[in-house]
Write a protein that holds these residues in place. Structure first.
Motif, mmCIF file in Angstrom:
data_model
loop_
_atom_site.group_PDB
_atom_site.id
_atom_site.type_symbol
_atom_site.label_atom_id
_atom_site.label_comp_id
_atom_site.label_asym_id
_atom_site.label_seq_id
_atom_site.Cartn_x
_atom_site.Cartn_y
_atom_site.Cartn_z
ATOM 1 N N TRP A 18 0.875 -1.178 0.000
ATOM 2 C CA TRP A 18 0.000 0.000 0.000
ATOM 3 C C TRP A 18 0.906 1.220 0.000
ATOM 4 C CZ3 TRP A 18 -4.088 1.138 4.403
ATOM 5 C CH2 TRP A 18 -4.912 2.178 4.006
ATOM 6 N N GLN A 19 1.321 1.649 -1.164
ATOM 7 C CA GLN A 19 2.415 2.605 -1.296
ATOM 8 C C GLN A 19 2.086 3.986 -0.767
ATOM 9 O OE1 GLN A 19 3.653 2.323 -5.451
ATOM 10 N NE2 GLN A 19 5.363 1.039 -4.835
ATOM 11 N N THR A 20 0.901 4.514 -1.057
ATOM 12 C CA THR A 20 0.605 5.879 -0.639
ATOM 13 C C THR A 20 0.595 6.018 0.882
ATOM 14 O OG1 THR A 20 -1.793 5.481 -0.712
ATOM 15 C CG2 THR A 20 -0.754 6.394 -2.691
ATOM 16 N N HIS A 21 0.296 4.948 1.576
ATOM 17 C CA HIS A 21 0.269 4.991 3.039
ATOM 18 C C HIS A 21 1.507 4.360 3.664
ATOM 19 C CE1 HIS A 21 -3.794 6.295 2.469
ATOM 20 N NE2 HIS A 21 -4.032 6.329 3.767
ATOM 21 N N ASN A 22 2.462 3.969 2.827
ATOM 22 C CA ASN A 22 3.704 3.370 3.309
ATOM 23 C C ASN A 22 3.417 2.204 4.260
ATOM 24 O OD1 ASN A 22 6.487 3.261 3.149
ATOM 25 N ND2 ASN A 22 6.790 4.507 4.961
ATOM 26 N N LYS A 23 2.511 1.342 3.840
ATOM 27 C CA LYS A 23 2.131 0.168 4.617
ATOM 28 C C LYS A 23 2.184 -1.071 3.726
ATOM 29 C CE LYS A 23 -1.281 2.610 7.539
ATOM 30 N NZ LYS A 23 -0.952 2.213 8.919
#
Length: 832
Positions: free
Chosen positions: A496-501
């Motif tokens: 989940w790239q935009t949330h760095n997760k």
């Protein structure tokens, strides 16, 4: 096996609970709870800040009050589409310290940013810098004054804060005239206070939560239930899950919008088989496929239509649990390995975009054995993928048995080559397979995947961090429950790239016949550091009745000596010993160069060269070691093979349990050879353990010291005994039902005997000794009322009223949290 070296400070910081909890549970930091901070002429405040995504992103980051003239700074964060996003208010009036954040800074959350506030009180220049961008203003402040300083929810000093942004903060620095004066790293602690690393200035944490926990503990995101097995696809561009059903339609879950949408088909059908055969192609179209038909239906989301009019249901999948990717050379859909019709496969199949036919690809090099349940991920080189692990056999025929693979293959699609990178025989003492995908960390040259044991159907997923070039690995983070029933189950790992997760998804068939899907998230990168509070060690000790009678007898003797020895010489020696007890316990460990076995505070083992090798003890090996070791200490009786089987392999037939015991005893002996001269023997009835002097055991040190006779002048030995008790409870973080009796018995005896020692000492004459004992009491029993009463009483009568009250307030907060009721005794009662 070598484990990774990690930066212990990588995930430091306080995690601020915001609008996801009620007002009274939100987080704050009071940096001046123990006194204000002075400045002369100029000062600078710096810290790292991370913002996460919530529906409403508004609140007070920090509050700063100058006490002479009463000026108050408020740093506010507000993402609502209007200017500014980050700004400072002075005395409830706007200033020129206003800033708009970039689109990436707003949308790409869970990333650290640098913040700096520079104040020159002589010139009146004030500068605010965020990620290299600076704004300035002129503000009149006294040339010298004091500051009261808080973050988040702290309603003191006249502050009235009820809004905290969803943020985390770390590495708080305060400099005066370009000289660093205070530094709070904000490392993980299980306390309500933290200290700065320069002067030891104490800051209070209100409703503490920690960044470290966000990188270790998986958090539920969403749960779904479907009547039929859903085919699952993840759109990387929009970061949304698509759950495709044959007739019911598509359930779409947008992660960034936190929105669930049901899409009913207007016309057409997907190609539907009871397997995961759905993907997004290079044109970002949702497609389904089959091995049998030359049709690959595509879905038009705008018109809600499939370009296939046939109801294609009646086929049993050819490949279950296979891996797939978009070929990096031409973007065509490619499938790897899999299982079906009692056969394991090692083929690599590409879907021809023109004919919609499957074409097997030829690769040079070393082809992997037939398998399914393997993990696939893209390397730093876009044309190279890695394939890890799986279940199968070299013939591909299921009837000839199965083998669990723990190997890594490099597949180069540009060069059409396959090469084996490395292989190991096993990982741990159970049989594991990974989920469908891995995430490659280019910076650390490693990959992460989730693995689960095949010992039971009701199992659990846990992250495996593995080096790419060498077979070095480590299980990290919390576990996720997973029900694995082969073809009716599915699990995978996503970015989940935009949330760095990273995300974990599990799917299984329930007893009611429905299919349950659970999605979990974890902050990236995952942390492999244990949650050990600052100031504590992970060393551990080996207890028994000897520990309590031995160690606590030491304390009783100490009490008698303190009361009866009046002469000046004895007092000097005693005071020297007390001073040494406060020294850094790492100095004690530096003197120990031989192999070590420690159990108090947690299980820890070091080899003869001083290297920690605890990681080599799988859960089963550790439990086997402790069973033999502890039962040997208890009167040298040892433990029978039957008892070992009852504890470790109760459900296995006797011959299987015997084989397991033999294999694990062999592994254990191999590990202990590196620790020192330790032997495991069997006399036909009982298993026992013994060792020579080249191995240090914390428990045995305490026992032998007491047997030789207590001598307060033997300062080093006495210091070691006290440091052993202060490290923590017996085998913390080692969970097993048979250990509960040992833990409860040891903790209870330590507390009871220490309380007896306290009764023998005079509260006025032996203040220092009692304070040391109360610290140990609190280590074993954080709610010990005797320790509370003694510590508050002594500190109060020493004139340290605020410190005594702080300890009392901390205690009553814990008491209320644990027992859901107020502590009955007032502070006045305790100190009277």
């Amino acid at each position: 096996m070598v484990v990774f070296k990690s930066n212990a400070n990588e995930h430091r910081g306080v995690f601020f609970k915001s609008k996801e909890v009620s007002l009274e549970k939100r987080t704050g930091i009071d940096l001046t709870r123990k006194g204000s901070i002075e400045y002369q002429n100029s000062f600078c405040i710096e810290f790292d800040i991370l913002f996460r995504d919530l529906d409403e992103r508004y609140g007070y980051v920090l509050q700063l009050k100058e006490t002479n003239d009463g000026h108050q700074f408020d740093l506010i964060y507000n993402i609502d589409g209007r200017f500014p996003d980050l700004f400072i208010v002075l005395d409830k009036k706007e200033t020129g310290l206003q800033m708009a954040l970039t689109r990436d800074q707003i949308e790409l959350v869970n990333r650290w940013h640098k913040f700096k506030l520079e104040v020159n009180a002589v010139s009146g220049e004030v500068a605010m810098t965020f990620e290299g961008k600076t704004v300035r203003d002129k503000i009149d402040l006294p040339a010298s004054s004091e500051l009261e300083w808080t973050f988040g929810i702290v309603n003191r000093y006249g502050f009235e804060i009820d809004e905290v942004p969803p943020m985390s903060v770390r590495n708080i620095r305060f400099s005066e005239q370009n000289n660093l004066k205070y530094f709070w790293p904000l490392d993980y602690s299980n306390d309500f206070t933290v200290k700065d690393s320069i002067e030891g200035k104490v800051a209070e944490i209100v409703n503490p939560a920690w960044v470290m926990e966000q990188h270790q503990t998986w958090k539920p995101v969403k749960k779904f239930e479907f009547s039929n097995l859903p085919q699952i696809a993840f759109n990387k561009k929009s970061e949304a899950f698509y759950f495709v059903e044959r007739k019911q339609g598509i359930t779409k879950f947008s992660l960034n919008e936190r929105k669930v949408t049901t899409i009913k088909y207007q016309s057409g059908n997907p190609f539907y088989e009871d397997a995961q055969q759905v993907f997004f192609d290079k044109n970002d179209r949702l497609r389904t496929y089959s091995k049998y038909k030359n049709i690959v239906p595509a879905f038009d989301e705008t018109n809600r239509t499939w370009n296939n009019r046939y109801d294609t249901l009646a086929y049993l999948p050819k490949y279950w649990h296979h891996n797939s990717l978009l070929n990096p050379v031409d973007g065509s859909f490619t499938a790897i390995a899999g299982y079906g019709f009692f056969t394991y496969f090692n083929t690599i199949r590409k879907l021809n975009e023109t004919t919609n036919k499957w074409e097997e690809q030829e690769f040079k090099g070393e082809l992997f054995e037939p398998r399914y349940l393997a993990s696939l991920g893209k390397s730093a080189n876009d044309s190279v993928y890695y394939l890890f692990g799986g279940l199968g056999n070299e013939t591909g025929k299921q009837i000839l048995g199965k083998e669990f693979y723990y190997d890594l293959y490099k597949i180069d699609f540009a060069a059409d080559t396959i090469s084996k990178v490395w292989e190991v025989d096993e990982i741990g003492d159970e049989s594991f397979t990974p989920v469908n995908s891995m995430i490659v960390n280019k910076q650390e040259n490693c990959f992460y995947t989730l693995c689960f044991s095949h010992s039971n159907n009701e199992t659990a997923l846990q992250l495996l961090k593995t080096d790419i070039d060498n077979p070095e690995y480590k299980f990290i983070g919390s576990k996720i429950p997973y029900s694995f029933y082969d073809i009716t189950s599915f699990a995978d790992l996503y970015n989940w790239q935009t949330h760095n997760k990273i995300l974990a998804l599990t799917m299984h068939k329930t007893s009611s016949g429905k299919f349950e899907v659970n999605i979990y998230s974890l902050n990236y990168p995952p942390s492999e550091t244990e949650l050990v509070p600052v100031g504590k060690t992970t060393a551990k000790k080996i207890p028994l009745d000897y520990v309590f009678f031995g160690v606590l007898a030491l304390l009783l003797i100490l009490a008698v000596l303190i009361i009866t020895r009046k002469n000046r010489k004895a007092k000097v020696i005693t005071e020297k010993a007390k001073l040494d007890l406060l020294s850094d316990e790492s100095k004690v460990d530096e003197e120990i160069t031989q192999g070590r076995i420690l159990t108090f505070g947690g299980f820890q083992v070091f080899d003869r060269n001083g290297r920690e090798i605890t990681y080599r003890f799988s859960p089963t090996l550790k439990e086997l070691f402790l069973l033999i070791f502890l039962n040997t200490i208890d009167g040298n009786t040892g433990i029978s093979s039957k008892k070992i089987q009852d504890y470790l392999w109760p459900d296995k037939p006797e011959h299987n349990a015997k084989n397991n015991r033999g294999v694990n005893i062999k592994k254990l002996r191999s590990i202990l050879e590196d620790v020192g001269d330790i032997s495991i023997t069997f006399d036909g009835n009982y298993w026992r353990m013994s060792h020579r002097e080249d191995v240090f055991c914390d428990f045995e040190f305490v026992k032998e010291y007491n047997q030789k006779g207590f001598d307060i002048s033997r300062i080093k030995e006495f210091n070691k005994v006290i440091s052993i008790l202060s490290r923590g409870n017996f085998l913390v973080n080692t969970e097993s039902e048979w250990l509960d009796r040992w833990k409860d018995d040891i903790s209870g005896r330590v507390v009871n005997r220490l309380e007896e020692v306290c009764e023998l000492l005079d509260i006025r004459k032996n203040e220092k000794e009692l304070l040391e004992i109360t610290d140990v009491l609190f280590t074993f029993d954080q709610m010990n009322e005797t320790a509370l009463e003694l510590k508050c009483n002594i500190l109060y009568h020493q004139g340290k009223h605020s410190l005594a009250k702080e300890i009392y307030n901390h205690y009553i907060k814990l008491y209320n949290n644990l027992y859901n009721e107020d502590f009955k005794r007032s502070f006045k009662e305790l100190v009277s």
